[in-house]
Motif scaffolding. Structure first.
Motif: not given
Ligand code: GTP
Ligand code: MG
Length: 358
Positions: A42-43, A45-46, A179-181, A185, A276, A329-330
């Motif tokens: 889901t959106a 998620a990481g 990585l935090r931004a 997508t 996470k 923890s990505a």
């Molecule tokens: N603290 C923390 N933040 C995380 C972790 N994994 C991802 N994030 C943060 O979560 C946010 C969303 O992560 P994305 O990887 O962009 O999520 P996504 O699944 O690609 O989302 P969509 O493209 O919207 O489907 C970003 O700000 C990441 O830095 C984690 O393990 N810990």
């Protein structure tokens, strides 16, 4: 919810999708020489964070062009964080009237920064102090303490702790910053990396919003594996999906179940990444898992709580021998790539032994 199952029902499984079908047949040809791995979830998620980790390792870091692009995303994120904190105050009934002028000043400044190039100058020292004071104010700290109740980017604490570095001319985001931004997508991103001598893997990243999930069906043919990313920390948070407010963990499990039931994925091994873990551990210390999963009887420690969620994913999956579950923890570089490669090796070995038994 228009994910894979409903798309199959809608279009039938006879290759009659015009645009989707031709895209799939091209990918089928590619599959003869490479392993295709699809990231789903889901959106937020990481997925993209995992994708970035692998991309970064195999391309020896991010290019300067990449970093500059992310600079804009990060300013956008910081701007969004302040707006979300302000909205959060309203939602939680915290009086924020005293900080409205500063918020307005920050918004104007950051909107300008989002559009600036490296060489244009914009004085920053005053605004950084305004931002830091605001972040440390009792109003925003009260709001942040209840962040699971509001919509707030996960990187709030990280970016607001780095204001001195970020809000200045010539700022080039570090790998950690990238990585935090967060930018959701839209469409897909693909990246090929060597899996083992003579064999490459293609990692495909797609969006997790409802509108993006409707396109997942176009990417499911000839997959070596699906990596399904779940935000563990979503157990105490809600998300809005297709206009409906839902518990984030329940939503992730529901989408997982829908994907798992897809006839197109009946032979594909699944790897679930319970992501996470850092945020999960933090939330768990004050918010018991039983708030979202009343069946959970404890103890409320990360190990037991994670095992309970893991069991829910196992229960939702019909082919027990084709599912692998890992915690991650990505945002932490260590281990993500190794975990993916090692898991892929196990998946491949299993597939080979299944094929030889057929
Ligand atoms: N603290 C923390 N933040 C995380 C972790 N994994 C991802 N994030 C943060 O979560 C946010 C969303 O992560 P994305 O990887 O962009 O999520 P996504 O699944 O690609 O989302 P969509 O493209 O919207 O489907 C970003 O700000 C990441 O830095 C984690 O393990 N810990
Ligand atoms: Mg993404």
């Amino acid at each position: 919810m228009g994910t894979i199952t409903s798309q199959v029902k809608k279009f039938g499984n006879n290759g009659s999708m015009s645009r989707g079908a031709s895209a799939v047949s091209t990918r089928q040809q590619q599959a003869d020489v490479e392993l295709r791995v699809l990231l789903l979830g889901t959106a937020g998620a990481g997925k993209t964070t995992v994708f970035k980790q692998l991309q970064m390792l195999h391309k020896s870091g991010f290019t300067e062009r990449h970093r500059l692009l992310y600079r804009h995303v990060i300013y956008f994120n910081v701007n969004q964080i302040f707006k979300e904190l302000l909205d959060g105050c309203v939602q939680l009934g915290i009086d924020s009237s005293a900080i409205q002028p500063q918020i307005a000043e920050i918004t104007v400044y950051l909107s300008k920064m989002e559009g600036k190039t490296q060489t244009q100058n914009l004085s920053s020292s005053h605004i950084v102090e305004v931002m830091k004071d605001l972040w440390n104010s009792s109003v925003l700290q009260q709001c942040f303490a209840r962040r699971n109740e509001i919509r707030l980017l996960d990187s709030c604490e990280f970016f607001l702790g780095e204001l001195n570095t970020i809000i200045r001319m010539g700022y080039s985001p570090t790998t950690d910053d990238i990585l935090r931004a967060y930018a959701t997508t839209i469409g897909t991103d693909e990246f090929v990396f060597p899996f083992r001598p003579g064999l490459e893997a293609r990692l495909i990243d797609v969006g997790g919003l409802a509108i993006a999930r409707r396109q997942w069906v176009n990417y499911v043919n000839n997959l070596a594996a699906v990596f399904y990313v779940c935000d563990l920390s979503g157990y105490c948070r809600t998300v809005e999906d297709d206009g409906v407010e839902k518990n984030s963990l329940h939503h992730s499990l529901a989408v997982f179940k829908e994907v798992e039931e897809s006839p197109l994925l009946k032979k594909t091994p699944f790897v679930v990444l319970l992501n996470k873990t850092d945020l999960f551990d933090t939330f768990l210390s004050s918010l018991p898992l039983s708030t979202c999963m009343p069946d959970f009887e404890g103890p409320n420690d990360p190990f037991s709580a994670e095992a309970f969620i893991r069991d829910h994913f196992l229960a939702a999956f019909s082919r027990k021998s084709a599912i692998y579950i890992h915690s991650t923890s990505a945002i932490n570089a260590q281990g993500v790539e190794k975990m993916i490669i090692d898991t892929m090796k196990v998946v491949m070995k299993k597939m080979k032994s299944n094929q030889s038994m057929e």
